[in-house]
Write an enzyme that holds these catalytic residues in place. Sequence first.
Site, PDB file in Angstrom:
ATOM      1  CD  GLU A 127     -18.863   9.341  16.939  1.00 48.08           C
ATOM      2  OE1 GLU A 127     -18.139  10.181  17.506  1.00 48.08           O
ATOM      3  OE2 GLU A 127     -19.604   8.550  17.537  1.00 48.08           O
ATOM      4  NE  ARG A 243     -12.192  -3.797   7.536  1.00 46.81           N
ATOM      5  CZ  ARG A 243     -11.603  -3.587   8.704  1.00 46.81           C
ATOM      6  NH1 ARG A 243     -10.866  -4.528   9.263  1.00 46.81           N
ATOM      7  NH2 ARG A 243     -11.740  -2.425   9.316  1.00 46.81           N
ATOM      8  N   GLY A 342      -9.724   9.082 -25.209  1.00 45.47           N
ATOM      9  CA  GLY A 342     -10.603  10.230 -24.933  1.00 45.47           C
ATOM     10  C   GLY A 342     -12.047   9.828 -24.706  1.00 45.47           C
ATOM     11  CD  GLU A 365     -17.988  -2.626   4.637  1.00 48.76           C
ATOM     12  OE1 GLU A 365     -17.587  -3.697   5.091  1.00 48.76           O
ATOM     13  OE2 GLU A 365     -19.062  -2.492   4.018  1.00 48.76           O
ATOM     14  CD  GLU A 369      -3.807   4.207   3.314  1.00 46.46           C
ATOM     15  OE1 GLU A 369      -5.053   4.251   3.444  1.00 46.46           O
ATOM     16  OE2 GLU A 369      -3.246   4.323   2.193  1.00 46.46           O
TER      17      GLU A 369
HETATM   18  N1  CAA Z   1     -12.695  -9.154  15.831  1.00 52.63           N
HETATM   19  C1  CAA Z   1     -12.974  -9.159  17.172  1.00 52.63           C
HETATM   20  N2  CAA Z   1     -12.245  -8.441  18.068  1.00 52.63           N
HETATM   21  C2  CAA Z   1     -11.232  -7.702  17.586  1.00 52.63           C
HETATM   22  C3  CAA Z   1     -10.909  -7.647  16.219  1.00 52.63           C
HETATM   23  C4  CAA Z   1     -11.679  -8.438  15.316  1.00 52.63           C
HETATM   24  N3  CAA Z   1     -11.408  -8.446  14.010  1.00 52.63           N
HETATM   25  N4  CAA Z   1      -9.852  -6.825  16.050  1.00 52.63           N
HETATM   26  C5  CAA Z   1      -9.516  -6.374  17.263  1.00 52.63           C
HETATM   27  N5  CAA Z   1     -10.350  -6.909  18.198  1.00 52.63           N
HETATM   28  C6  CAA Z   1     -10.305  -6.711  19.652  1.00 52.63           C
HETATM   29  C7  CAA Z   1      -8.884  -6.956  20.208  1.00 52.63           C
HETATM   30  O1  CAA Z   1      -8.696  -8.304  20.546  1.00 52.63           O
HETATM   31  C8  CAA Z   1      -8.846  -6.069  21.405  1.00 52.63           C
HETATM   32  O2  CAA Z   1      -9.521  -6.706  22.483  1.00 52.63           O
HETATM   33  P1  CAA Z   1      -8.914  -6.730  23.978  1.00 52.63           P
HETATM   34  O3  CAA Z   1      -8.818  -5.304  24.410  1.00 52.63           O
HETATM   35  O4  CAA Z   1      -9.898  -7.516  24.764  1.00 52.63           O
HETATM   36  O5  CAA Z   1      -7.580  -7.368  23.870  1.00 52.63           O
HETATM   37  C9  CAA Z   1      -9.693  -4.880  20.979  1.00 52.63           C
HETATM   38  O6  CAA Z   1     -10.549  -5.332  19.920  1.00 52.63           O
HETATM   39  C10 CAA Z   1      -8.884  -3.704  20.499  1.00 52.63           C
HETATM   40  O7  CAA Z   1      -8.043  -4.160  19.469  1.00 52.63           O
HETATM   41  P2  CAA Z   1      -6.867  -3.236  18.892  1.00 52.63           P
HETATM   42  O8  CAA Z   1      -6.009  -2.776  20.030  1.00 52.63           O
HETATM   43  O9  CAA Z   1      -6.221  -3.986  17.776  1.00 52.63           O
HETATM   44  O10 CAA Z   1      -7.697  -1.983  18.354  1.00 52.63           O
HETATM   45  P3  CAA Z   1      -7.195  -0.605  17.766  1.00 52.63           P
HETATM   46  O11 CAA Z   1      -7.853   0.494  18.486  1.00 52.63           O
HETATM   47  O12 CAA Z   1      -5.704  -0.597  17.623  1.00 52.63           O
HETATM   48  O13 CAA Z   1      -7.884  -0.602  16.317  1.00 52.63           O
HETATM   49  C11 CAA Z   1      -8.038  -1.027  13.999  1.00 52.63           C
HETATM   50  C12 CAA Z   1      -7.635  -1.541  15.390  1.00 52.63           C
HETATM   51  C13 CAA Z   1      -7.740  -2.186  13.064  1.00 52.63           C
HETATM   52  C14 CAA Z   1      -7.238   0.182  13.561  1.00 52.63           C
HETATM   53  C15 CAA Z   1      -9.568  -0.722  14.006  1.00 52.63           C
HETATM   54  O14 CAA Z   1      -9.831   0.446  14.758  1.00 52.63           O
HETATM   55  C16 CAA Z   1     -10.144  -0.558  12.631  1.00 52.63           C
HETATM   56  O15 CAA Z   1     -10.437  -1.536  11.945  1.00 52.63           O
HETATM   57  N6  CAA Z   1     -10.351   0.703  12.169  1.00 52.63           N
HETATM   58  C17 CAA Z   1     -11.001   0.989  10.918  1.00 52.63           C
HETATM   59  C18 CAA Z   1     -12.465   1.178  11.108  1.00 52.63           C
HETATM   60  C19 CAA Z   1     -13.219   1.038   9.817  1.00 52.63           C
HETATM   61  O16 CAA Z   1     -13.068   0.068   9.095  1.00 52.63           O
HETATM   62  N7  CAA Z   1     -14.072   2.012   9.560  1.00 52.63           N
HETATM   63  C20 CAA Z   1     -14.916   1.955   8.427  1.00 52.63           C
HETATM   64  C21 CAA Z   1     -16.235   2.497   8.808  1.00 52.63           C
HETATM   65  S1  CAA Z   1     -17.561   1.476   8.437  1.00 52.63           S
HETATM   66  C22 CAA Z   1     -18.023   1.901   6.910  1.00 52.63           C
HETATM   67  O17 CAA Z   1     -17.254   2.324   6.114  1.00 52.63           O
HETATM   68  C23 CAA Z   1     -19.448   1.582   6.695  1.00 52.63           C
HETATM   69  C24 CAA Z   1     -20.180   2.358   5.733  1.00 52.63           C
HETATM   70  O18 CAA Z   1     -21.381   2.523   5.877  1.00 52.63           O
HETATM   71  C25 CAA Z   1     -19.506   2.795   4.494  1.00 52.63           C
END
Ligand code: CAA
Length: 381
Positions: A127, A243, A342, A365, A369
């Site tokens: 979003e 990914r 070029g 995805e 970072e």
């Molecule tokens: N699989 C399953 N569960 C997972 C997981 C995984 N890979 N990674 C984390 N979790 C679970 C954790 O165990 C945790 O669970 P509990 O609360 O029960 O312990 C919960 O999820 C939260 O985990 P984190 O505290 O690690 O989560 P966070 O808020 O710190 O976020 C992050 C972690 C890696 C930064 C994540 O938010 C992330 O990957 N962000 C990037 C999002 C992304 O890739 N966006 C791209 C958009 S999609 C796209 O691009 C599609 C398109 O159409 C182009």
Amino acid sequence: MNFNLTDEQQLVRETCRKFADNYLKPKAAEYDRSHEFPWEHIEKLSGMGMMGIVYPEEYNGAGMDYLSYAIIVEELSRGCASTGVIVCAHNSLCLSPINYFGNEEQKKKYLSRLTTGEWIGCFGITESNAGSDAAGTTTTAELKNGNWVLNGTKNFITNGGVASVNVITAVTEKGIGHKGLSFFIIEKGAPGFSVGKLEDKLGICASPTTELIFDNCEIPEGNLLGKKGDGFKIAMHTLDGGRVMIGAQALGIAQAAFDEAVAYSKERKQFNQSLSNFQAIQWMIADMATEIEAARLLVYQAAVLIGSGDRRKYSKQAAMAKLFASEMSHRVTHKALQIFGGYGYTKDYPMERYYRDARITEIYEGTSEIQRIVIASNVLG
Ligand code: CAA
């Protein structure tokens, strides 16, 4: 790990390579210019089982393994990176959560039509204020009179607008962070659902990227995917698989640029000799070849692991594959364009398109970072 390809995997590679050379490559520049969705490619790929690559035959899928999937995306992206990502977003981001978390009814209704390409799928978590912070979603879903009512806007959605099936996250319980997110299936045509702004992008121009708008959008109660409150975990599980395939897309783009640069370096003469005689060029080619091979090993390893069971155990390998392959693709397309000089900067050659197309693989995805965060948290515990 053994990467000797089976006869089936070799056949998949040869088939997709021929398809890329004969159909995708000759039209890639025109699709890039027109920004049109390559329906003709998707129709042909549907007939080849490429819209349901790893999914069970019971739901009309092709039942292939994940290494074959990576090879397919690599080869298709070598011909046309837009087509590569259309196939990836559909297979990895829409079909995967339905396959893993959907109930029998959802699989029969949605998976069986998505695998044949009759329907195209997309995935929405992003979003305007929830990009890398995927748990920061503000789109809401409330259960009212037996229907979920959704409000909010998703953006940067690959396959937005062309998708008949949209899978998205929304908040079902406020104030508890990621635990308050759930996952939903929204059909094109649902009341209150519309497609918003179509982005005008730097690269992968034939792959549409749009907003999805939910304005009191009503969907049946049964369109909750998985359990209420599991939306964030479903999204993360989905992205672990996705990914790897973006890594494969980056690899295919780099391979295409490399092949063209090698051929050009042998043909192009300066100072009465081929460019390939100059050590400056030879070193670039040696570095590019080495980096491509290293990325291929990481991508193939991650594909085999992700396909072998509990994805969570292999989040790190998936992140490493995407991180290295996407940044490698950036470096390789940069060097390949440099060898073209070029001419590489003009639209007469595909080099500038490879350079533009590669750039997004470091962003979607999960940015580089974010991949580093995933890797570091797995290493450090
Ligand atoms: N699989 C399953 N569960 C997972 C997981 C995984 N890979 N990674 C984390 N979790 C679970 C954790 O165990 C945790 O669970 P509990 O609360 O029960 O312990 C919960 O999820 C939260 O985990 P984190 O505290 O690690 O989560 P966070 O808020 O710190 O976020 C992050 C972690 C890696 C930064 C994540 O938010 C992330 O990957 N962000 C990037 C999002 C992304 O890739 N966006 C791209 C958009 S999609 C796209 O691009 C599609 C398109 O159409 C182009």
